[in-house]
Design a protein around this motif. Sequence first.
Motif, PDB file in Angstrom:
ATOM      1  N   ARG A  46       0.824  -1.213   0.000  1.00 33.34           N
ATOM      2  CA  ARG A  46       0.000   0.000   0.000  1.00 33.34           C
ATOM      3  C   ARG A  46       0.862   1.269   0.000  1.00 33.34           C
ATOM      4  NH1 ARG A  46      -5.660  -0.723   0.611  1.00 33.34           N
ATOM      5  NH2 ARG A  46      -5.601   1.520   0.529  1.00 33.34           N
ATOM      6  N   TYR A 141       4.976  -1.940   9.968  1.00 36.42           N
ATOM      7  CA  TYR A 141       3.867  -1.093  10.420  1.00 36.42           C
ATOM      8  C   TYR A 141       3.143  -1.740  11.597  1.00 36.42           C
ATOM      9  CZ  TYR A 141       4.454   2.191   6.624  1.00 36.42           C
ATOM     10  OH  TYR A 141       4.966   3.152   5.792  1.00 36.42           O
ATOM     11  N   ASN A 160      -8.830  -4.673  13.654  1.00 33.48           N
ATOM     12  CA  ASN A 160      -9.692  -4.615  12.465  1.00 33.48           C
ATOM     13  C   ASN A 160      -8.792  -4.658  11.225  1.00 33.48           C
ATOM     14  OD1 ASN A 160     -12.131  -4.409  11.054  1.00 33.48           O
ATOM     15  ND2 ASN A 160     -11.886  -2.186  10.812  1.00 33.48           N
ATOM     16  N   THR A 163      -6.704  -9.188   7.934  1.00 35.65           N
ATOM     17  CA  THR A 163      -6.236  -9.970   6.787  1.00 35.65           C
ATOM     18  C   THR A 163      -5.251  -9.227   5.900  1.00 35.65           C
ATOM     19  OG1 THR A 163      -8.250  -9.202   5.731  1.00 35.65           O
ATOM     20  CG2 THR A 163      -8.233 -11.461   6.553  1.00 35.65           C
ATOM     21  N   ALA A 165      -1.653  -6.940   4.997  1.00 37.83           N
ATOM     22  CA  ALA A 165      -0.241  -7.194   5.306  1.00 37.83           C
ATOM     23  C   ALA A 165       0.055  -6.760   6.739  1.00 37.83           C
ATOM     24  CB  ALA A 165       0.647  -6.425   4.332  1.00 37.83           C
ATOM     25  N   ILE A 166      -0.502  -5.610   7.133  1.00 36.02           N
ATOM     26  CA  ILE A 166      -0.274  -5.109   8.489  1.00 36.02           C
ATOM     27  C   ILE A 166      -1.045  -5.975   9.494  1.00 36.02           C
ATOM     28  CG2 ILE A 166      -0.513  -3.140  10.048  1.00 36.02           C
ATOM     29  CD1 ILE A 166      -0.433  -1.288   7.595  1.00 36.02           C
ATOM     30  N   ASN A 186     -13.178 -10.873   6.857  1.00 33.99           N
ATOM     31  CA  ASN A 186     -14.235 -11.339   5.962  1.00 33.99           C
ATOM     32  C   ASN A 186     -14.438 -12.855   6.151  1.00 33.99           C
ATOM     33  OD1 ASN A 186     -15.818 -11.684   3.679  1.00 33.99           O
ATOM     34  ND2 ASN A 186     -14.579 -10.271   2.470  1.00 33.99           N
ATOM     35  N   LYS A 188     -14.361 -15.337   4.174  1.00 29.66           N
ATOM     36  CA  LYS A 188     -13.431 -16.233   3.472  1.00 29.66           C
ATOM     37  C   LYS A 188     -12.094 -16.377   4.204  1.00 29.66           C
ATOM     38  CE  LYS A 188     -11.406 -12.980   0.002  1.00 29.66           C
ATOM     39  NZ  LYS A 188     -11.325 -11.771   0.708  1.00 29.66           N
ATOM     40  N   ASN A 189     -11.817 -15.467   5.130  1.00 26.24           N
ATOM     41  CA  ASN A 189     -10.516 -15.524   5.810  1.00 26.24           C
ATOM     42  C   ASN A 189     -10.590 -15.933   7.285  1.00 26.24           C
ATOM     43  OD1 ASN A 189      -8.760 -14.821   3.686  1.00 26.24           O
ATOM     44  ND2 ASN A 189      -9.481 -12.704   3.798  1.00 26.24           N
ATOM     45  N   TYR A 204     -16.880  -9.558   9.642  1.00 21.36           N
ATOM     46  CA  TYR A 204     -17.532  -8.239   9.511  1.00 21.36           C
ATOM     47  C   TYR A 204     -18.718  -8.247   8.548  1.00 21.36           C
ATOM     48  CZ  TYR A 204     -14.815  -7.096   5.210  1.00 21.36           C
ATOM     49  OH  TYR A 204     -14.259  -7.080   3.963  1.00 21.36           O
ATOM     50  N   ALA A 223      -6.130  -1.766  11.450  1.00 17.06           N
ATOM     51  CA  ALA A 223      -5.043  -1.897  10.474  1.00 17.06           C
ATOM     52  C   ALA A 223      -5.521  -1.666   9.047  1.00 17.06           C
ATOM     53  CB  ALA A 223      -4.408  -3.282  10.594  1.00 17.06           C
ATOM     54  N   VAL A 224      -6.783  -1.279   8.876  1.00 19.09           N
ATOM     55  CA  VAL A 224      -7.272  -0.973   7.527  1.00 19.09           C
ATOM     56  C   VAL A 224      -7.979   0.388   7.477  1.00 19.09           C
ATOM     57  CG1 VAL A 224      -9.495  -2.160   7.768  1.00 19.09           C
ATOM     58  CG2 VAL A 224      -8.413  -2.063   5.527  1.00 19.09           C
ATOM     59  N   SER A 245      -4.309   2.824  11.000  1.00 24.28           N
ATOM     60  CA  SER A 245      -3.267   2.967   9.976  1.00 24.28           C
ATOM     61  C   SER A 245      -3.574   4.105   9.009  1.00 24.28           C
ATOM     62  CB  SER A 245      -3.118   1.656   9.192  1.00 24.28           C
ATOM     63  OG  SER A 245      -4.326   1.366   8.517  1.00 24.28           O
ATOM     64  N   GLU A 246      -4.774   4.675   9.108  1.00 20.21           N
ATOM     65  CA  GLU A 246      -5.164   5.764   8.202  1.00 20.21           C
ATOM     66  C   GLU A 246      -5.340   7.063   8.986  1.00 20.21           C
ATOM     67  OE1 GLU A 246      -5.642   5.796   4.846  1.00 20.21           O
ATOM     68  OE2 GLU A 246      -5.165   3.678   4.574  1.00 20.21           O
ATOM     69  N   LYS A 317      -6.546  -7.292  -1.179  1.00 23.12           N
ATOM     70  CA  LYS A 317      -5.558  -8.373  -1.090  1.00 23.12           C
ATOM     71  C   LYS A 317      -5.597  -8.981   0.312  1.00 23.12           C
ATOM     72  CE  LYS A 317      -1.544  -5.486   0.100  1.00 23.12           C
ATOM     73  NZ  LYS A 317      -1.475  -5.694   1.528  1.00 23.12           N
TER      74      LYS A 317
HETATM   75  N1  LIG Z   1       0.061   4.747   7.997  1.00 18.87           N
HETATM   76  C1  LIG Z   1       0.881   4.326   7.019  1.00 18.87           C
HETATM   77  O1  LIG Z   1       1.955   4.845   6.866  1.00 18.87           O
HETATM   78  C2  LIG Z   1       0.460   3.184   6.154  1.00 18.87           C
HETATM   79  C3  LIG Z   1       1.406   2.420   5.483  1.00 18.87           C
HETATM   80  C4  LIG Z   1       0.988   1.331   4.726  1.00 18.87           C
HETATM   81  C5  LIG Z   1      -0.373   1.070   4.647  1.00 18.87           C
HETATM   82  N2  LIG Z   1      -1.257   1.884   5.266  1.00 18.87           N
HETATM   83  C6  LIG Z   1      -2.690   1.667   5.199  1.00 18.87           C
HETATM   84  O2  LIG Z   1      -2.944   0.512   5.984  1.00 18.87           O
HETATM   85  C7  LIG Z   1      -4.056  -0.160   5.475  1.00 18.87           C
HETATM   86  C8  LIG Z   1      -3.769  -1.638   5.398  1.00 18.87           C
HETATM   87  O3  LIG Z   1      -2.812  -1.936   4.442  1.00 18.87           O
HETATM   88  P1  LIG Z   1      -2.473  -3.470   4.204  1.00 18.87           P
HETATM   89  O4  LIG Z   1      -1.412  -3.520   3.169  1.00 18.87           O
HETATM   90  O5  LIG Z   1      -2.219  -4.134   5.498  1.00 18.87           O
HETATM   91  O6  LIG Z   1      -3.769  -4.141   3.671  1.00 18.87           O
HETATM   92  P2  LIG Z   1      -4.761  -3.890   2.437  1.00 18.87           P
HETATM   93  O7  LIG Z   1      -4.226  -4.315   1.165  1.00 18.87           O
HETATM   94  O8  LIG Z   1      -5.251  -2.500   2.435  1.00 18.87           O
HETATM   95  O9  LIG Z   1      -5.872  -4.896   2.855  1.00 18.87           O
HETATM   96  C9  LIG Z   1      -6.590  -4.695   4.000  1.00 18.87           C
HETATM   97  C10 LIG Z   1      -7.454  -5.894   4.329  1.00 18.87           C
HETATM   98  O10 LIG Z   1      -8.568  -5.323   4.974  1.00 18.87           O
HETATM   99  C11 LIG Z   1      -9.686  -6.091   4.695  1.00 18.87           C
HETATM  100  N3  LIG Z   1     -10.848  -5.237   4.642  1.00 18.87           N
HETATM  101  C12 LIG Z   1     -11.354  -4.562   3.583  1.00 18.87           C
HETATM  102  N4  LIG Z   1     -12.460  -3.896   3.954  1.00 18.87           N
HETATM  103  C13 LIG Z   1     -12.637  -4.146   5.264  1.00 18.87           C
HETATM  104  C14 LIG Z   1     -13.592  -3.741   6.229  1.00 18.87           C
HETATM  105  N5  LIG Z   1     -14.618  -2.941   5.912  1.00 18.87           N
HETATM  106  N6  LIG Z   1     -13.470  -4.189   7.491  1.00 18.87           N
HETATM  107  C15 LIG Z   1     -12.448  -4.995   7.847  1.00 18.87           C
HETATM  108  N7  LIG Z   1     -11.505  -5.430   6.982  1.00 18.87           N
HETATM  109  C16 LIG Z   1     -11.606  -5.001   5.705  1.00 18.87           C
HETATM  110  C17 LIG Z   1      -9.460  -6.796   3.367  1.00 18.87           C
HETATM  111  O11 LIG Z   1      -9.725  -8.174   3.519  1.00 18.87           O
HETATM  112  P3  LIG Z   1     -11.090  -8.989   3.577  1.00 18.87           P
HETATM  113  O12 LIG Z   1     -12.185  -8.001   3.312  1.00 18.87           O
HETATM  114  O13 LIG Z   1     -10.955 -10.007   2.511  1.00 18.87           O
HETATM  115  O14 LIG Z   1     -11.115  -9.568   4.967  1.00 18.87           O
HETATM  116  C18 LIG Z   1      -7.948  -6.676   3.131  1.00 18.87           C
HETATM  117  O15 LIG Z   1      -7.322  -7.924   3.189  1.00 18.87           O
HETATM  118  C19 LIG Z   1      -4.408   0.503   4.154  1.00 18.87           C
HETATM  119  O16 LIG Z   1      -5.531   1.303   4.385  1.00 18.87           O
HETATM  120  C20 LIG Z   1      -3.204   1.334   3.821  1.00 18.87           C
HETATM  121  O17 LIG Z   1      -3.513   2.489   3.103  1.00 18.87           O
HETATM  122  C21 LIG Z   1      -0.867   2.917   6.040  1.00 18.87           C
END
Ligand SMILES: NC(=O)c1ccc[n+]([C@@H]2O[C@H](COP(=O)([O-])OP(=O)(O)OC[C@H]3O[C@@H](n4cnc5c(N)ncnc54)[C@H](OP(=O)(O)O)[C@@H]3O)[C@@H](O)[C@H]2O)c1
Length: 328
Positions: A46, A141, A160, A163, A165-166, A186, A188-189, A204, A223-224, A245-246, A317
């Motif tokens: 991300r 992270y 939260n 699934t 990477a974080i 979700n 599936k996971n 969820y 974490a999302v 994380s946001e 992902k």
């Molecule tokens: N602060 C920073 O510097 C920083 C750095 C890197 C990333 N980030 C942010 O961190 C977040 C996570 O990144 P990531 O790479 O770990 O994962 P990601 O690719 O954004 O995937 C997040 C996971 O969250 C799940 N998800 C989607 N909608 C959801 C919901 N409504 N409720 C709960 N889970 C849900 C999805 O899986 P399922 O729906 O299949 O379960 C997916 O596997 C992103 O938003 C990214 O922008 C921030």
Amino acid sequence: MNSNKMKAVVRSKYGPPDILKIETVEKPIPKDHEVLIRVYATTVNRTDCAILWGKPFIMKFFTGLFKPNDPIPGTDFAGRIEAVGKNVKSFKVGEKVWGFDDNGLSSHAQYMTLSENKAMTTFPDHITYEQAAASLEGAHYAYNFINKVKLKPGQKVLVNGATGAIGSALVQQLKFFGASVTAVCNTKNVALIQSLGADRVIDYTQEDFTAIADQKYHYIFDAVGKSSFAQCKRLLHPGGVYASSELGAMAQNPVLALITPILGKKKVKFPIPLDKKESLLFIKNLTEEGEFKPVIDRKYSLEKVVEAYQYVASGQKTGNVILTMEEA
Ligand SMILES: NC(=O)c1ccc[n+]([C@@H]2O[C@H](COP(=O)([O-])OP(=O)(O)OC[C@H]3O[C@@H](n4cnc5c(N)ncnc54)[C@H](OP(=O)(O)O)[C@@H]3O)[C@@H](O)[C@H]2O)c1
């Protein structure tokens, strides 16, 4: 291919994944304090997506205000040292190394150079290049959520986005420190998240975790970034901490991190990642102890980089997406 040349992903401006091209470019030459690394695996994560688009805008202060400073993207790598500069003391030719830098490393290429003082170390023999690459950015992270609080064994933590990477790294790290973990994912996971050690899993699609009534938490780590402090405050014990994380829908999370410690007993912390070397050594230790296994979703060859970015940018992902560069 000429031995001074390599294949690399390149772009000259900020924009969507289809601006990325594969080109043959000059192989970098290590300076006196740098090593030359043959990259075998890297991830599209991300942070890479944020750097590709140049969003949020604040990112451009680090990656280039008007156009990217580095034409080659990529923030993490696992590879082998191919040459060392004359002043390099800590690494030898032939060593397997991994590392990352969320400001950019130009690692989406067959070769890259890096100063020996950056966040890079040798990695355990029992893991593959792909596993090594998948253990870096998300795990870093994740560790930055934990090292912002004073976690004690037995404390209750909700994750939260378990699934991502974080999230998938965070669940495993929390279990390593003895926390009781509720993970939200979700349908599936569910089995995957249970296999990572979660004590309770909330699907969820069936249940809104912010509405649960039978449990309070010491920490809620989103974490999302799909929830808010206002929604989660009710679920926290007095003294409890919410971190995401946001930035939040109104970019409120960094502001709340400044004012909630003054206003009340429940706080917001913003997990700005700082010490990359500390994270890397922690991840290495955890991996050596067999306490961390990265979740890998899809693998793409370098040539399929546009598809890899499109998939990661979808936000769906599971764990990590790998770019492989086995072919020389
Ligand atoms: N602060 C920073 O510097 C920083 C750095 C890197 C990333 N980030 C942010 O961190 C977040 C996570 O990144 P990531 O790479 O770990 O994962 P990601 O690719 O954004 O995937 C997040 C996971 O969250 C799940 N998800 C989607 N909608 C959801 C919901 N409504 N409720 C709960 N889970 C849900 C999805 O899986 P399922 O729906 O299949 O379960 C997916 O596997 C992103 O938003 C990214 O922008 C921030």
